[in-house]
Design an enzyme around this catalytic site. Structure first.
Site, mmCIF file in Angstrom:
data_model
loop_
_atom_site.group_PDB
_atom_site.id
_atom_site.type_symbol
_atom_site.label_atom_id
_atom_site.label_comp_id
_atom_site.label_asym_id
_atom_site.label_seq_id
_atom_site.Cartn_x
_atom_site.Cartn_y
_atom_site.Cartn_z
ATOM 1 C CG ASP A 157 -5.880 9.931 0.411
ATOM 2 O OD1 ASP A 157 -5.807 9.325 1.498
ATOM 3 O OD2 ASP A 157 -5.017 9.825 -0.471
ATOM 4 C CD GLU A 175 -5.037 12.833 -2.928
ATOM 5 O OE1 GLU A 175 -5.446 11.668 -2.917
ATOM 6 O OE2 GLU A 175 -3.881 13.140 -3.240
ATOM 7 C CB CYS A 206 -7.668 8.800 -10.372
ATOM 8 S SG CYS A 206 -6.953 9.937 -9.189
ATOM 9 C CG HIS A 221 -2.092 3.047 -0.908
ATOM 10 N ND1 HIS A 221 -2.120 3.904 0.152
ATOM 11 C CD2 HIS A 221 -2.411 3.768 -2.005
ATOM 12 C CE1 HIS A 221 -2.431 5.115 -0.289
ATOM 13 N NE2 HIS A 221 -2.611 5.065 -1.587
HETATM 14 C C1 PEP Z 1 -7.078 8.653 -3.871
HETATM 15 O O1 PEP Z 1 -6.758 9.085 -2.768
HETATM 16 O O2 PEP Z 1 -8.263 8.504 -4.241
HETATM 17 C C2 PEP Z 1 -6.035 8.253 -4.828
HETATM 18 C C3 PEP Z 1 -6.326 7.880 -6.050
HETATM 19 O O3 PEP Z 1 -4.745 8.244 -4.376
HETATM 20 P P1 PEP Z 1 -4.112 7.066 -3.502
HETATM 21 O O4 PEP Z 1 -5.127 5.966 -3.410
HETATM 22 O O5 PEP Z 1 -2.869 6.648 -4.196
HETATM 23 O O6 PEP Z 1 -3.869 7.737 -2.214
HETATM 24 MG MG MG Z 2 -4.732 9.706 -2.447
#
Ligand code: PEP
Ligand code: MG
Length: 576
Positions: free
Chosen positions: A459, A435, A506, A192
């Protein structure tokens, strides 16, 4: 003299700036003094920071399950005692009063003094308690920094941050301080922290081993996020070369601006929805200025970080309303809290009690377990649905039972809002993130129960390939093009078609120009990404023929286990 080392680039840009070393997650504090008339204010700031640190530790203590009580509680008790001790509660105040130190600098002086005392101890156990001192001091410094975000901006402006690691919460704090780049020793490009750096368009490298030991405070650095290199240099010819590259990339960015008002349509007339991922309501401005089709992922958990308590319903409602209203009628998908793993609360006990956070009580699992946290959150989101086109998205689903539980909770929450005379929209779309591989494999079942699905590749790749996305040691295995990942993605897209529900993506893959031909060919039409990637992705979409890609990708997927599949895959990806 020039020194170079390599790492993993997370943002394909170049930054030139002076090094600013952070140690153990604590921003290294430079000497700062305040005029006489500000001393009372500094003392007050210091006392408040200590009080906040104490409150946050006490909250953690209360949350620890009894089964793990003794060891962890005694650890926290020790820290609480340290906070109460005059060495931390009084001596730094004396420094402020007697030497006109700013609060952070007073604390830093006291830290240095305490560390000397511990280092001189003979007993190795007592010597090791130095770590506790650092831990507690870091905790207070965090609260001090939080209180004076504005004042700090000038210090970090244009600097390149060098750290062992940065938690997403730290990165959010640095977000508005005008830093030019990040370099961390650990971490992966899908952590992140890396995602945040990319979102800011800040050149960043992760996995630069020993960076905090090799580099010196203040030295001139060049971060090349595309090549994954870090240079420490003062040589004019090298600096000129990189300044030239920066100018070229600025020119390229300017030329992309011409696409803002153009539609994201392929050569054969297929429209792609290009949405933005945001972390905080203030990111809405970038979303609008780039003419995104809306927000496809609002990561609500960032509102919960860098603070001693959790935001109440009203504060959350204000933030969500700001985002919804700021979009002026464009759609927004608000994701329910995805706390856990590397996104931890300051006052949360998870860190101390979970040994495998990414597989533990994270996201929807945590929310369902903690109704006191989740109910006000759902109420705030539901109230925001009355103000514009809001969809609700659930992260980390792995089990249909979770969907049923969420639906029941949403129903109860709506009823409680009705009783309180508060508005929410009719027919709110509720979707889920796919995910976890189990959810992708069972995509049909989720597609039947939900109004839309969004593929979280960050994920999905981590869980499919069993590689921790924040661990740089296994990062070389992180591969969104692994046949197993591609199969799962295709399964989700196909399930969406069968059940006639929208499928979006996403994860970071959706904003990477290299993967757009492949994803379009797989049938994906909704992409949600960091706002900074929108125009580049639009350029790629506009240059492609979706029908011909569908044929190429279909053929490649049917032969994905054959020896030449990789060639076919690179031919497709190289069309960007
Ligand atoms: C993902 O896991 O692709 C996602 C968009 O969620 P995050 O990156 O916030 O875990
Ligand atoms: Mg995620």
């Amino acid at each position: 003299m020039t020194f170079s080392c390599s790492g993993i680039g997370v943002t394909p840009g170049i930054a030139i700036g002076n090094a600013h070393l952070l140690q153990r997650g604590l921003i290294e504090v430079s000497p700062r003094f305040v005029p006489f008339n500000q001393i009372a204010n500094e003392i007050d700031r210091y006392r408040q920071a200590v009080a906040s640190a104490r409150r946050s530790l006490s909250t953690v203590e209360k949350k620890i399950p009894r089964s793990t009580w003794s060891e962890i509680a005694s650890f926290i008790d020790t820290h609480l005692l340290m906070l109460a001790d005059a060495a931390l509660s009084e001596v730094p105040i004396d420094f402020i009063r007697e030497q006109n130190c700013a609060a952070e600098w007073a604390l830093q002086l006291q830290r240095d003094a305490l560390v000397k005392v511990f280092d001189a101890m003979d007993d190795p156990y007592l010597r090791s308690r130095k770590d506790d001192v650092d831990h507690v001091i870091t905790h207070i410094q965090k609260f001090l920094l939080q209180k004076k975000k504005g004042e700090d901006s000038a210090d970090l402006q244009g600097r390149i941050i060098i750290a062992q690691d940065l938690a997403p919460a730290d990165t959010i704090l640095l977000k508005h301080q005008g830093v030019a780049g990040f370099v961390t020793e650990g971490g992966g490009p899908m952590s992140h922290t890396a995602i945040l750096a990319r979102g800011l368009g800040i050149p960043a490298l992760v996995g630069v081993h020993h960076a905090t030991q090799i580099l010196r405070q203040g030295e001139r650095l060049i971060v090349d996020g595309k090549q994954g290199t870090l240079l420490a240099t003062d040589e004019k010819s090298i600096l000129d070369h990189y300044r030239n590259l920066i100018r070229k990339s600025e020119q390229r960015a300017t030329s992309l601006l011409m696409l803002i008002k153009k539609p994201a349509i392929t050569l054969d007339g297929e429209t792609a929805q290009l949405m933005a991922n945001i972390e905080l309501p203030e990111d809405i401005e970038a979303t609008r200025s780039l003419s995104a089709d809306g927000v496809g992922l609002y990561r609500t958990e960032y509102l919960f970080m860098n603070r001693s308590g959790t935001p109440d319903e009203e504060e959350q409602f204000t933030a969500y309303s700001q985002a919804v209203e700021g979009l002026n009628g464009l759609p927004i998908t608000i994701r329910t809290l995805d706390l856990g793993a590397d996104k931890r609360l300051d006052n949360c006990s998870q860190e101390s009690t979970t040994c495998n956070p990414a597989l533990g009580l994270r996201a929807i699992r945590l929310c369902l377990k903690e109704p006191k946290l989740f109910r006000p959150h759902l109420r705030a989101i539901l109230r925001a649905t009355a103000l514009g086109p809001v969809k609700i998205m659930i992260p980390m689903l792995s089990n249909l039972q979770e969907v049923y539980q969420i639906k029941a909770m949403l129903q109860e929450t709506k009823e409680s809002l009705t009783r309180d005379g508060l508005d929410y929209a009719d027919n709110i779309c509720v979707g889920g993130m796919i995910e976890v591989p189990a959810a992708a494999l069972a995509a049909d079942a989720f597609a039947r129960e939900l109004d839309f699905l969004s593929i979280g590749t960050n994920d999905l790749v981590q869980y499919t390939l069993a590689i921790d996305r924040i661990d740089d040691e296994v990062n070389y295995l992180y591969d969104p093009l692994h046949p197993s990942v591609l199969r799962l993605i295709q399964m989700v897209i196909d399930a969406g078609k069968r059940h006639n529900i929208p499928i979006s993506m996403c994860g970071e893959m959706a904003g990477d120009p290299r993967y757009i031909p492949l994803l379009l060919g797989m049938g994906l039409r909704e992409f949600s990404m960091q706002p900074g990637s929108l125009l580049e992705v639009k350029r790629v979409v506009r240059s492609l023929d979706a029908a011909s890609l569908a044929k190429q990708v279909g053929r490649m997927m049917r032969n994905i286990d054959k020896p030449n599949a990789l060639d076919a895959l690179s031919l497709i990806c190289n069309q960007y």
